[in-house]
Design an enzyme around this catalytic site. Structure first.
Site, PDB file in Angstrom:
ATOM      1  N   LYS A  45       0.848  -1.188   0.000  1.00 21.66           N
ATOM      2  CA  LYS A  45       0.000   0.000   0.000  1.00 21.66           C
ATOM      3  C   LYS A  45       0.883   1.238   0.000  1.00 21.66           C
ATOM      4  O   LYS A  45       1.909   1.279   0.678  1.00 21.66           O
ATOM      5  CB  LYS A  45      -0.876   0.010   1.261  1.00 21.66           C
ATOM      6  CG  LYS A  45      -1.768   1.240   1.389  1.00 21.66           C
ATOM      7  CD  LYS A  45      -2.938   1.160   0.432  1.00 21.66           C
ATOM      8  CE  LYS A  45      -3.927   2.300   0.646  1.00 21.66           C
ATOM      9  NZ  LYS A  45      -3.499   3.560   0.026  1.00 21.66           N
ATOM     10  N   CYS A 129      -1.888  10.943  -6.054  1.00 28.61           N
ATOM     11  CA  CYS A 129      -2.875  10.588  -5.026  1.00 28.61           C
ATOM     12  C   CYS A 129      -4.065  11.532  -5.175  1.00 28.61           C
ATOM     13  O   CYS A 129      -4.112  12.595  -4.550  1.00 28.61           O
ATOM     14  CB  CYS A 129      -2.268  10.693  -3.630  1.00 28.61           C
ATOM     15  SG  CYS A 129      -0.989   9.476  -3.326  1.00 28.61           S
TER      16      CYS A 129
END
Length: 310
Positions: A45, A129
């Site tokens: 992750k 992101c």
């Protein structure tokens, strides 16, 4: 005999498949499942310096051809994944360590600790992101992109890669590729992250489908396949000394074949993995093998990066 093995940065892989960062890799149990799966590689992750809960629920919703999400970088903090990286069996498959610090200093701190740990993990710097409120994507700020690559290249002694957002303009392909090609240590490019700030509506309730950001979120799944293939091919042609990891829209062996043909050396699976679990890699390998057999290819190298134009 049909051969699905491949090489990435000189490392042998049993298959050209892996998870997309953020999917099936948040905690040790999921990482262990990936390690035991038929994927040829795996990635953690994307982590921040400290643990994050992420955005409020509901923050993920399945759509007819994919998904919309605004997860907000939920993760256990970089030390959690560094502890895993130090235990990982690298003889089994390579591990990519994805980093998404909220500031340049955070990134430099995490990268320094990865370097000090002496793990063989491959650093992936996530510069895309799209679902962190108040945080712009570095990948769309070309000056900031240049600065962070210069800083990481100076601080980190080993080769690394970057995960990029999708680009939609030829001029942007050119400009980003020019920046990336300045940095020899940038060995690979992962493209794409989800298409940011999509919106879908529930017809019955007349509401948005997810809670964060007033319902705006990243679009994944088959909706993004054409955009992903375009970015893979654009950077494959513009950055010939760098390897490309394709990500976006993969749920069948045909999609895997397309990514490889467009120039990817490895192919990540996101939404479909989220929905189906690590068993999906068995099916994808079988479907890819069938396509190769039908086309008369015995190895991936025979067609990888050889997309024809009209």
């Amino acid at each position: 005999m049909l051969d699905l093995s491949t090489f990435f940065l000189g490392r042998p892989l049993t298959a050209p498949l892996m998870n997309a960062s953020g999917v099936w890799c948040n905690v040790n149990g999921q990482l262990h499942a990936l390690a035991e799966s038929e994927a040829g590689a795996m990635v953690t992750k994307s982590c921040t310096l400290l643990r994050r809960d992420g955005n409020p629920e509901p923050r993920y919703h399945t759509l007819s051809m994919g998904s919309i999400n605004s997860m907000g970088l939920p993760n256990e903090g970089h030390q959690y994944y560094l502890d895993y990286a130090e235990r990982h069996d690298y003889e089994n498959k390579p591990l990519f360590f994805s980093v998404a610090g909220l500031t340049l200093d955070d990134n430099l701190t995490i990268v320094a600790q990865i370097q000090d740990a002496y793990t063989p993990a491959l650093l992936e710097l996530n510069l895309s992101c799209p679902n962190v409120p108040g945080k712009a994507q570095i990948g769309y700020d070309f000056d900031a992109l240049d600065v962070i690559l210069a800083e990481i290249s100076s601080a980190y002694s080993r080769p690394f890669g970057v995960k990029l957002p999708p680009y939609f303009d030829t001029a942007h392909f050119d400009e980003v590729a020019d920046i990336l090609n300045r940095y020899e240590k940038v060995n690979f490019i992962t493209c794409i992250n989800s298409i940011g700030n999509g919106l879908m509506i529930d017809m019955d309730s007349e509401t948005v489908l997810i809670k964060p950001k007033q319902g705006f979120g990243g679009i994944g799944g088959e909706y993004v396949l054409p955009t992903a293939l375009a970015n893979v091919n654009a950077f494959h042609s513009r950055c010939p000394k760098k390897s490309i990891i394709g990500c976006g829209g993969v749920s069948t062996g045909e999609h895997v074949f397309m990514h490889l043909l467009a120039g990817a050396s490895l192919v990540q699976v996101g939404t479909a993995l989220y929905e189906q679990g690590p068993e999906i890699f068995v099916r994808l390998k079988t479907e890819l093998a069938t396509i190769m057999q039908e086309k008369g290819y015995k190895t991936i190298r025979e067609f990888q990066g050889k997309l024809k134009t009209l």
